[in-house]
Design a protein around this motif. Structure first.
Motif, PDB file in Angstrom:
ATOM      1  N   PRO A   1       0.813  -1.222   0.000  1.00 37.31           N
ATOM      2  CA  PRO A   1       0.000   0.000   0.000  1.00 37.31           C
ATOM      3  C   PRO A   1       0.851   1.278   0.000  1.00 37.31           C
ATOM      4  N   HIS A   2       1.997   1.243   0.672  1.00 34.05           N
ATOM      5  CA  HIS A   2       2.879   2.411   0.684  1.00 34.05           C
ATOM      6  C   HIS A   2       3.479   2.651  -0.695  1.00 34.05           C
ATOM      7  N   PHE A   3       3.880   1.576  -1.381  1.00 33.24           N
ATOM      8  CA  PHE A   3       4.438   1.716  -2.722  1.00 33.24           C
ATOM      9  C   PHE A   3       3.391   2.235  -3.698  1.00 33.24           C
ATOM     10  N   VAL A   4       2.175   1.745  -3.602  1.00 31.60           N
ATOM     11  CA  VAL A   4       1.106   2.212  -4.478  1.00 31.60           C
ATOM     12  C   VAL A   4       0.856   3.702  -4.234  1.00 31.60           C
ATOM     13  N   ARG A   5       0.828   4.101  -2.988  1.00 32.13           N
ATOM     14  CA  ARG A   5       0.638   5.509  -2.651  1.00 32.13           C
ATOM     15  C   ARG A   5       1.803   6.361  -3.175  1.00 32.13           C
ATOM     16  N   LEU A   6       3.032   5.850  -3.071  1.00 30.05           N
ATOM     17  CA  LEU A   6       4.197   6.568  -3.565  1.00 30.05           C
ATOM     18  C   LEU A   6       4.125   6.736  -5.083  1.00 30.05           C
ATOM     19  N   PHE A   7       3.804   5.672  -5.807  1.00 26.05           N
ATOM     20  CA  PHE A   7       3.720   5.761  -7.263  1.00 26.05           C
ATOM     21  C   PHE A   7       2.617   6.736  -7.681  1.00 26.05           C
ATOM     22  N   TYR A   8       1.491   6.701  -7.001  1.00 32.55           N
ATOM     23  CA  TYR A   8       0.398   7.622  -7.322  1.00 32.55           C
ATOM     24  C   TYR A   8       0.823   9.069  -7.081  1.00 32.55           C
TER      25      TYR A   8
ATOM     26  N   HIS B   1       8.118  12.578  -0.640  1.00 34.87           N
ATOM     27  CA  HIS B   1       6.901  11.772  -0.626  1.00 34.87           C
ATOM     28  C   HIS B   1       7.030  10.560   0.300  1.00 34.87           C
ATOM     29  N   VAL B   2       8.200   9.952   0.321  1.00 34.11           N
ATOM     30  CA  VAL B   2       8.415   8.789   1.210  1.00 34.11           C
ATOM     31  C   VAL B   2       8.286   9.229   2.668  1.00 34.11           C
ATOM     32  N   SER B   3       8.850  10.382   3.011  1.00 32.48           N
ATOM     33  CA  SER B   3       8.759  10.832   4.411  1.00 32.48           C
ATOM     34  C   SER B   3       7.319  11.205   4.757  1.00 32.48           C
ATOM     35  N   GLN B   4       6.577  11.800   3.834  1.00 28.46           N
ATOM     36  CA  GLN B   4       5.178  12.123   4.102  1.00 28.46           C
ATOM     37  C   GLN B   4       4.339  10.861   4.291  1.00 28.46           C
ATOM     38  N   ILE B   5       4.598   9.843   3.494  1.00 31.11           N
ATOM     39  CA  ILE B   5       3.868   8.576   3.639  1.00 31.11           C
ATOM     40  C   ILE B   5       4.221   7.920   4.962  1.00 31.11           C
ATOM     41  N   ALA B   6       5.491   7.984   5.350  1.00 31.32           N
ATOM     42  CA  ALA B   6       5.916   7.381   6.622  1.00 31.32           C
ATOM     43  C   ALA B   6       5.278   8.071   7.818  1.00 31.32           C
ATOM     44  N   ARG B   7       5.055   9.382   7.702  1.00 36.01           N
ATOM     45  CA  ARG B   7       4.398  10.114   8.783  1.00 36.01           C
ATOM     46  C   ARG B   7       2.894   9.943   8.784  1.00 36.01           C
ATOM     47  N   GLY B   8       2.361   9.366   7.719  1.00 34.55           N
ATOM     48  CA  GLY B   8       0.933   9.131   7.637  1.00 34.55           C
ATOM     49  C   GLY B   8       0.150  10.260   7.001  1.00 34.55           C
ATOM     50  N   GLU B   9       0.820  11.100   6.258  1.00 31.88           N
ATOM     51  CA  GLU B   9       0.142  12.235   5.609  1.00 31.88           C
ATOM     52  C   GLU B   9      -0.435  11.827   4.290  1.00 31.88           C
TER      53      GLU B   9
END
Length: 84
Positions: free
Chosen positions: A4-11, A76-84
């Protein structure tokens, strides 16, 4: 687990204006390559048919990340890791 994190990153990277258009074309071209007649004919072979989809998909996404600006990817990776 991280899918799910990778999909969010690619999007996020596809929709980001700071990513060059050339980089955004790589996943599209990978998808078109998988839908060409020779690739579809390989789907008739049990194991090879699935392997070519996995290899082309993996390489297209890997090259896409490689062509994206590193600072944008990190942001984007740091934003996803923080849950943003």
């Amino acid at each position: 687990m991280y899918l799910p994190h990778f999909v969010r990153l690619f999007y996020r990277l596809i929709t980001d204006d700071r990513v060059p258009r050339l980089a955004k074309m790589v996943p599209v071209m990978g998808l078109l390559l998988m839908l060409t007649p020779p690739a579809l004919e390989l789907d008739m072979i049990p194991i090879v048919g699935e392997l070519d989809w996995i290899v082309v998909g993996y390489l297209a996404l890997k090259v896409f990340i490689w062509l994206c600006p590193p600072d944008v990817v990190r942001e984007h990776v740091s934003q996803i890791a923080r849950g943003e």
